[in-house]
Design a protein around this motif. Structure first.
Motif, PDB file in Angstrom:
ATOM      1  N   PHE A  49       0.670  -0.625   0.291  1.00  0.00           N
ATOM      2  CA  PHE A  49       0.232  -0.261  -0.014  1.00  0.00           C
ATOM      3  C   PHE A  49       0.917   1.148   0.168  1.00  0.00           C
ATOM      4  CE2 PHE A  49      -1.629   3.451   2.482  1.00  0.00           C
ATOM      5  CZ  PHE A  49      -3.215   3.239   1.352  1.00  0.00           C
ATOM      6  N   CYS A  50       0.346   2.259  -0.507  1.00  0.00           N
ATOM      7  CA  CYS A  50       1.076   3.366  -0.901  1.00  0.00           C
ATOM      8  C   CYS A  50       0.039   4.689  -1.135  1.00  0.00           C
ATOM      9  CB  CYS A  50       2.055   3.480  -1.796  1.00  0.00           C
ATOM     10  SG  CYS A  50       3.091   5.245  -1.781  1.00  0.00           S
ATOM     11  N   ASP A  51       0.599   5.635  -0.537  1.00  0.00           N
ATOM     12  CA  ASP A  51      -0.863   6.899  -0.704  1.00  0.00           C
ATOM     13  C   ASP A  51       0.158   8.206  -0.570  1.00  0.00           C
ATOM     14  OD1 ASP A  51       0.590   7.966   2.226  1.00  0.00           O
ATOM     15  OD2 ASP A  51      -1.194   7.229   3.281  1.00  0.00           O
ATOM     16  N   SER A  52      -0.395   9.206  -0.378  1.00  0.00           N
ATOM     17  CA  SER A  52       0.544  10.200  -1.183  1.00  0.00           C
ATOM     18  C   SER A  52       1.404  10.637  -0.035  1.00  0.00           C
ATOM     19  CB  SER A  52      -0.245  11.994  -0.960  1.00  0.00           C
ATOM     20  OG  SER A  52      -0.586  11.690   0.747  1.00  0.00           O
ATOM     21  N   SER A  53       2.065   9.548   1.294  1.00  0.00           N
ATOM     22  CA  SER A  53       2.653   9.814   1.970  1.00  0.00           C
ATOM     23  C   SER A  53       4.331   9.145   1.270  1.00  0.00           C
ATOM     24  CB  SER A  53       2.312   8.913   3.586  1.00  0.00           C
ATOM     25  OG  SER A  53       1.753  10.016   4.289  1.00  0.00           O
ATOM     26  N   GLY A  54       3.555   8.102   0.951  1.00  0.00           N
ATOM     27  CA  GLY A  54       5.498   7.599  -0.323  1.00  0.00           C
ATOM     28  C   GLY A  54       5.698   8.662  -1.546  1.00  0.00           C
ATOM     29  N   ILE A  55       4.686   9.498  -2.032  1.00  0.00           N
ATOM     30  CA  ILE A  55       5.649  10.605  -2.644  1.00  0.00           C
ATOM     31  C   ILE A  55       6.238  10.761  -2.302  1.00  0.00           C
ATOM     32  CG2 ILE A  55       4.384  11.806  -4.323  1.00  0.00           C
ATOM     33  CD1 ILE A  55       1.591  10.400  -4.575  1.00  0.00           C
ATOM     34  N   ALA A  56       5.303  12.224  -1.317  1.00  0.00           N
ATOM     35  CA  ALA A  56       6.465  12.768  -0.116  1.00  0.00           C
ATOM     36  C   ALA A  56       7.838  11.580  -0.550  1.00  0.00           C
ATOM     37  CB  ALA A  56       5.951  12.743   0.709  1.00  0.00           C
ATOM     38  N   VAL A  57       7.888  10.442   0.247  1.00  0.00           N
ATOM     39  CA  VAL A  57       9.318   9.965   0.748  1.00  0.00           C
ATOM     40  C   VAL A  57       9.950  10.317  -0.487  1.00  0.00           C
ATOM     41  CG1 VAL A  57      10.343   7.748   0.912  1.00  0.00           C
ATOM     42  CG2 VAL A  57       8.176   8.202   2.291  1.00  0.00           C
ATOM     43  N   VAL A  58       9.655   9.316  -1.681  1.00  0.00           N
ATOM     44  CA  VAL A  58      10.392   9.635  -3.111  1.00  0.00           C
ATOM     45  C   VAL A  58      10.696  11.402  -3.499  1.00  0.00           C
ATOM     46  CG1 VAL A  58      10.981   9.156  -5.354  1.00  0.00           C
ATOM     47  CG2 VAL A  58       9.087   7.172  -3.781  1.00  0.00           C
ATOM     48  N   THR A  59       9.989  12.401  -3.286  1.00  0.00           N
ATOM     49  CA  THR A  59      10.211  13.286  -3.489  1.00  0.00           C
ATOM     50  C   THR A  59      11.631  14.055  -2.612  1.00  0.00           C
ATOM     51  OG1 THR A  59       8.214  14.572  -2.320  1.00  0.00           O
ATOM     52  CG2 THR A  59       7.729  13.698  -4.705  1.00  0.00           C
ATOM     53  N   GLY A  60      11.510  13.778  -1.905  1.00  0.00           N
ATOM     54  CA  GLY A  60      12.086  13.959  -0.430  1.00  0.00           C
ATOM     55  C   GLY A  60      13.270  14.014  -0.988  1.00  0.00           C
ATOM     56  N   ARG A  61      13.200  12.435  -1.061  1.00  0.00           N
ATOM     57  CA  ARG A  61      14.849  11.995  -1.868  1.00  0.00           C
ATOM     58  C   ARG A  61      15.176  12.296  -2.194  1.00  0.00           C
ATOM     59  NH1 ARG A  61      14.576  12.428   2.857  1.00  0.00           N
ATOM     60  NH2 ARG A  61      11.819  12.592   2.673  1.00  0.00           N
ATOM     61  N   ARG A  62      14.803  12.744  -3.427  1.00  0.00           N
ATOM     62  CA  ARG A  62      14.766  13.049  -4.895  1.00  0.00           C
ATOM     63  C   ARG A  62      15.536  14.390  -4.398  1.00  0.00           C
ATOM     64  NH1 ARG A  62      13.422  17.553  -7.891  1.00  0.00           N
ATOM     65  NH2 ARG A  62      14.576  17.176 -10.141  1.00  0.00           N
ATOM     66  N   LYS A  63      15.170  15.712  -3.612  1.00  0.00           N
ATOM     67  CA  LYS A  63      15.629  17.067  -3.548  1.00  0.00           C
ATOM     68  C   LYS A  63      16.672  16.594  -2.148  1.00  0.00           C
ATOM     69  CE  LYS A  63      14.252  20.885  -0.568  1.00  0.00           C
ATOM     70  NZ  LYS A  63      13.930  21.724   0.167  1.00  0.00           N
ATOM     71  N   LEU A  64      16.943  15.033  -1.386  1.00  0.00           N
ATOM     72  CA  LEU A  64      17.864  15.461  -1.036  1.00  0.00           C
ATOM     73  C   LEU A  64      19.230  14.846  -2.033  1.00  0.00           C
ATOM     74  CD1 LEU A  64      19.945  15.134   1.594  1.00  0.00           C
ATOM     75  CD2 LEU A  64      19.356  12.515   1.667  1.00  0.00           C
ATOM     76  N   MET A  65      18.745  13.857  -2.708  1.00  0.00           N
ATOM     77  CA  MET A  65      19.846  13.376  -3.678  1.00  0.00           C
ATOM     78  C   MET A  65      20.798  14.616  -4.212  1.00  0.00           C
ATOM     79  SD  MET A  65      20.978  10.286  -2.608  1.00  0.00           S
ATOM     80  CE  MET A  65      21.880   9.529  -4.028  1.00  0.00           C
ATOM     81  N   LYS A  66      19.551  14.976  -5.405  1.00  0.00           N
ATOM     82  CA  LYS A  66      19.936  16.451  -6.208  1.00  0.00           C
ATOM     83  C   LYS A  66      20.857  17.559  -5.560  1.00  0.00           C
ATOM     84  CE  LYS A  66      18.291  19.104  -9.374  1.00  0.00           C
ATOM     85  NZ  LYS A  66      16.862  19.952  -9.588  1.00  0.00           N
ATOM     86  N   SER A  67      20.633  17.804  -4.579  1.00  0.00           N
ATOM     87  CA  SER A  67      21.203  18.606  -3.352  1.00  0.00           C
ATOM     88  C   SER A  67      23.153  18.214  -3.485  1.00  0.00           C
ATOM     89  CB  SER A  67      21.257  18.991  -2.258  1.00  0.00           C
ATOM     90  OG  SER A  67      21.135  17.972  -1.237  1.00  0.00           O
ATOM     91  N   VAL A  68      23.187  17.156  -3.902  1.00  0.00           N
ATOM     92  CA  VAL A  68      24.378  16.772  -3.759  1.00  0.00           C
ATOM     93  C   VAL A  68      25.271  15.714  -4.801  1.00  0.00           C
ATOM     94  CG1 VAL A  68      24.518  16.137  -0.740  1.00  0.00           C
ATOM     95  CG2 VAL A  68      24.214  13.963  -2.127  1.00  0.00           C
TER      96      VAL A  68
END
Length: 100
Positions: A49-68
């Protein structure tokens, strides 16, 4: 959730449900990694199961990874996860590897 690090890639194997109750602990565990990989692979093969919280996990990690200067790749999307991520257009933000 289990993790592995090899050749500059951090792989995270997610299981069970990802909702607002679990999303915070997932974010903290990934972000708390002492090493920052060149690539973060999120494996959704065990997610039921995955809802918008899973989307937030992905987009937040994308932001973190992009920053480095790193990147995020999603693998083994189960059907319920794929539907949610497709509606959110995540393929425009991260690489989704399909092993068809």
């Amino acid at each position: 959730m289990t993790t592995g690090f090899k050749n500059g890639t951090l792989s995270v194997f997610l299981k069970g449900e990802i909702d607002h109750h679990r999303a915070a602990s997932i974010r903290e565990e990934i972000d708390g990694a002492v090493y920052l990989p060149e690539k973060l692979v999120l494996d959704f093969g065990g997610v039921t199961f995955c809802d918008s919280s899973g989307i937030a996990v992905v987009t937040g990690r994308r932001k973190l990874m992009k920053s480095v200067g790193g990147e995020v790749e999603l693998t083994n999307l189960t059907r319920p996860v794929e539907v949610v991520f497709r509606m959110a257009n995540l393929e425009k933000l991260v690489t989704i590897r399909r092993d068809d």
